[in-house]
Design a protein around this motif. Structure first.
Motif, PDB file in Angstrom:
ATOM      1  N   LYS A 423       0.696  14.332   7.235  1.00  0.00           N
ATOM      2  CA  LYS A 423       1.478  13.192   6.770  1.00  0.00           C
ATOM      3  C   LYS A 423       1.688  12.191   7.908  1.00  0.00           C
ATOM      4  O   LYS A 423       1.611  10.965   7.713  1.00  0.00           O
ATOM      5  CB  LYS A 423       2.841  13.664   6.238  1.00  0.00           C
ATOM      6  CG  LYS A 423       2.774  14.643   5.080  1.00  0.00           C
ATOM      7  CD  LYS A 423       2.241  13.995   3.826  1.00  0.00           C
ATOM      8  CE  LYS A 423       2.424  14.894   2.605  1.00  0.00           C
ATOM      9  NZ  LYS A 423       1.702  16.175   2.722  1.00  0.00           N
ATOM     10  N   TYR A 424       1.932  12.700   9.099  1.00  0.00           N
ATOM     11  CA  TYR A 424       2.150  11.821  10.257  1.00  0.00           C
ATOM     12  C   TYR A 424       0.846  11.147  10.682  1.00  0.00           C
ATOM     13  O   TYR A 424       0.816   9.931  10.924  1.00  0.00           O
ATOM     14  CB  TYR A 424       2.721  12.634  11.415  1.00  0.00           C
ATOM     15  CG  TYR A 424       2.918  11.835  12.689  1.00  0.00           C
ATOM     16  CD1 TYR A 424       4.104  11.140  12.916  1.00  0.00           C
ATOM     17  CD2 TYR A 424       1.918  11.763  13.659  1.00  0.00           C
ATOM     18  CE1 TYR A 424       4.286  10.398  14.070  1.00  0.00           C
ATOM     19  CE2 TYR A 424       2.088  11.022  14.818  1.00  0.00           C
ATOM     20  CZ  TYR A 424       3.270  10.343  15.024  1.00  0.00           C
ATOM     21  OH  TYR A 424       3.442   9.606  16.169  1.00  0.00           O
ATOM     22  N   THR A 425      -0.238  11.897  10.778  1.00  0.00           N
ATOM     23  CA  THR A 425      -1.493  11.319  11.262  1.00  0.00           C
ATOM     24  C   THR A 425      -2.060  10.292  10.293  1.00  0.00           C
ATOM     25  O   THR A 425      -2.672   9.312  10.718  1.00  0.00           O
ATOM     26  CB  THR A 425      -2.526  12.430  11.506  1.00  0.00           C
ATOM     27  OG1 THR A 425      -2.734  13.157  10.285  1.00  0.00           O
ATOM     28  CG2 THR A 425      -2.052  13.394  12.576  1.00  0.00           C
ATOM     29  N   ILE A 426      -1.861  10.496   8.995  1.00  0.00           N
ATOM     30  CA  ILE A 426      -2.346   9.519   8.017  1.00  0.00           C
ATOM     31  C   ILE A 426      -1.584   8.207   8.159  1.00  0.00           C
ATOM     32  O   ILE A 426      -2.162   7.115   8.069  1.00  0.00           O
ATOM     33  CB  ILE A 426      -2.204  10.083   6.591  1.00  0.00           C
ATOM     34  CG1 ILE A 426      -3.194  11.224   6.368  1.00  0.00           C
ATOM     35  CG2 ILE A 426      -2.419   8.995   5.558  1.00  0.00           C
ATOM     36  CD1 ILE A 426      -3.039  11.917   5.031  1.00  0.00           C
ATOM     37  N   ARG A 427      -0.306   8.313   8.415  1.00  0.00           N
ATOM     38  CA  ARG A 427       0.515   7.105   8.485  1.00  0.00           C
ATOM     39  C   ARG A 427       0.376   6.399   9.828  1.00  0.00           C
ATOM     40  O   ARG A 427       0.292   5.163   9.886  1.00  0.00           O
ATOM     41  CB  ARG A 427       1.975   7.468   8.234  1.00  0.00           C
ATOM     42  CG  ARG A 427       2.906   6.269   8.160  1.00  0.00           C
ATOM     43  CD  ARG A 427       4.285   6.668   7.687  1.00  0.00           C
ATOM     44  NE  ARG A 427       5.160   5.510   7.553  1.00  0.00           N
ATOM     45  CZ  ARG A 427       6.406   5.564   7.110  1.00  0.00           C
ATOM     46  NH1 ARG A 427       6.908   6.738   6.726  1.00  0.00           N
ATOM     47  NH2 ARG A 427       7.134   4.477   7.017  1.00  0.00           N
TER      48      ARG A 427
END
Length: 532
Positions: A423-427
């Motif tokens: 979730k963090y890396t996508i954002r």
């Protein structure tokens, strides 16, 4: 060079007027990767490229003419067209997010790592209640049911290993949810697989905290004896176990916990072997009966049989982790990862069979209908042999259970860690910093602790919720094979997968119905925040 986000391949330009124009070379498509991947061993181990890209580049020889130097952002070790690194780049697709996530961050696994992970995740305390199923099914049907379930789940595991890599698209499906979405579509794939996978990961971690905490309390009482003063409560032991699990969960990726999985696998084999050997060595209990238990009514007997089949089916676990374990291995067209993965699986499941069958058969022989329903063989060992067996043997068995629970927590929590970090890396389009990774893992660990304390009766719903998760093991892989491999209609593989898939879904539905019946008939002692 380390600050560049792309690796570009462009032909060298000849000097003006020095040579005749030559046909331009087709450049290799740009491949995105994070800076750390330039010198990473996983550079050539990411998902395979579509074969069409490799076929597009013509095999033109580089002209042997003087070239003018130019400012290139391409690393020098990648520049020669005939170099192995260039060939690797033409074969592989580098997904920057895969290189940042804990499951696929390191791709230097091997068949030994696969065996460690599979064995650690495949054996658990749920195997200790197998003799309970024999009390309802009896000797014959109990052994037949256990054998069929073992062969069935081993076959579906083989299907998943084969489906990890697609020779047609060149893609590697590194997560069960990813393969489900590719097979059934994005919406339906998430609907079918999201909850079962979350339950098999998060729910198993909650169960491990309950088992590890309660066994830690038992271990302390065995070691300390009657001299214990002010022993810890169950909640405090849950917290002690959770702190140990969270501390160990700071290891960065799935490959880094290979040693932890080895320890977990060794302790699992050790305590399973010790329990059934001690039980058989002490002999049968007086008054043991092997007559199958029958309910008062026909409906009650049917649901008892279904419950016994559910116990056998739930004894086998880990299918939701197979693709993730295989994703840690390097793979290319000549050396696909399915070969070492299947070697590791064969070794691990040989050990699993050597543990589960003696546990079920030896435990039923020793205790018969007197086997406790809660805890199975471990509870029977404490209840019937605490005075006959050395305290060191009982303490060592408890210690092995605790160590195995802590080790299993790491591998079952890894898909949840991977999901949170994704979730963090996508954002943010960057890897998760170490401090945030530590926060994520601590939040998950203590969240499981809260659930274990708040809902200690979660085990009473295991049959109901487990029925929802059963297709992940027995049914979905069969339908995935039919959809992706497309075997010839009415062939042997076509019939086999259709029959097993439909039977798996039917068994899941029946077990859900049986779980609902048990909840309605017997009720649930809903003791919130009151763990035993």
């Amino acid at each position: 060079m380390s600050e560049q986000n792309e690796i570009r391949s462009a032909p060298l330009t000849p000097r003006k007027g020095s040579v005749a124009p030559t046909p331009p070379l087709v450049s290799t498509p740009p491949v995105s990767c994070p800076p750390s991947q330039f010198h990473s061993p996983s550079l050539s181990r990411s998902p395979l490229l579509h074969e069409e890209h490799a076929a597009e580049a013509p095999r033109n020889k580089t002209p042997k003419t003087p070239r003018t130097p130019r400012l290139s952002l391409t690393p020098r070790f990648i520049t020669p067209l005939g170099s192995p690194m260039r060939k690797a780049l033409r074969m592989t697709k580098l997904d920057p997010q895969d290189a940042w996530l804990p499951i696929t961050e390191s791709r230097n696994g091997n068949q030994y790592y696969a065996a460690f992970h599979t064995l650690c995740s495949g054996i658990g305390v749920q195997a200790l209640v197998l003799p309970v199923a024999f009390t309802i099914l009896g000797w014959t049907w109990g052994i037949i049911g256990l054998t069929l379930a073992f062969v069935w789940q081993l076959y579906t595991l083989w299907l998943l290993v084969q489906l990890h890599e697609s020779t047609e698209t060149g893609m590697r499906y590194c997560r069960y949810l990813q393969l489900s979405c590719v097979t059934f579509g994005d919406k339906l794939g998430k609907l079918l697989a999201m909850f079962p996978i979350m339950y098999l990961s998060g729910g198993t971690c909650v169960a491990l905290i309950i088992i590890g905490g309660s066994t830690s309390k038992q271990f302390y009482q065995i070691v300390c004896g009657p001299t214990c003063s002010q022993p810890l409560t169950s909640v405090e032991w849950y917290l002690v176990f959770t702190c140990a699990a969270v501390l160990l969960s700071q290891l960065p990726n799935l490959n880094s916990i290979a040693g932890v999985s080895l320890i977990g696998a060794v302790t699992a084999v050790a305590y399973c072997t010790m329990i059934w050997v001690v039980s058989v060595a002490e002999g049968r209990l007086p008054g043991v009966s092997y007559n199958p238990v029958r309910g008062k009514t026909q409906i009650e007997h049917i649901f008892d049989v279904l419950n016994a089949l559910g116990i056998i089916a739930f004894a086998f676990r880990g299918h939701n982790l197979i693709l993730e374990i295989q994703a840690t291995m390097p793979s290319d067209e000549k050396h696909p990862s399915r070969v070492p993965m299947w070697k590791g699986v064969k070794v691990s499941y040989t050990m699993i069979a050597a543990c589960l069958f003696p546990l079920a058969i030896g435990g039923y022989w020793a205790y018969g209908q007197k086997i406790p329903e809660n805890g199975g063989m471990l509870t029977a060992l404490y209840a019937f042999h605490s005075q006959d067996v050395s305290q060191s043997v009982l303490g060592l068995t408890s210690l092995f259970v605790i160590v195995n629970a802590v080790s299993s927590f790491q591998i079952y929590a890894m898909p949840m860690f991977d999901d949170m970090e994704s979730k963090y890396t996508i954002r943010k389009k960057e890897p998760c910093p170490w401090w945030l990774r530590a926060v994520f893992r601590a939040m998950f660990g203590y969240g499981c602790f809260f659930v274990a304390v708040a809902i200690p009766f979660l085990g009473s719903l295991a049959g109901l919720i487990g029925g929802l998760a059963l297709p992940v093991t027995l049914a979905y892989p069969c339908f995935m094979w039919l959809k992706i491999k497309k075997p010839k209609m009415y062939s042997g593989m076509w019939w086999l997968n259709w029959v097993l898939g439909v039977l798996g879904m039917g068994l899941s539905g029946i077990l859900i119905a049986a779980g609902v019946y048990v909840v309605i008939d017997t009720g649930i002692e809903a003791s919130f925040f009151k763990p035993h």
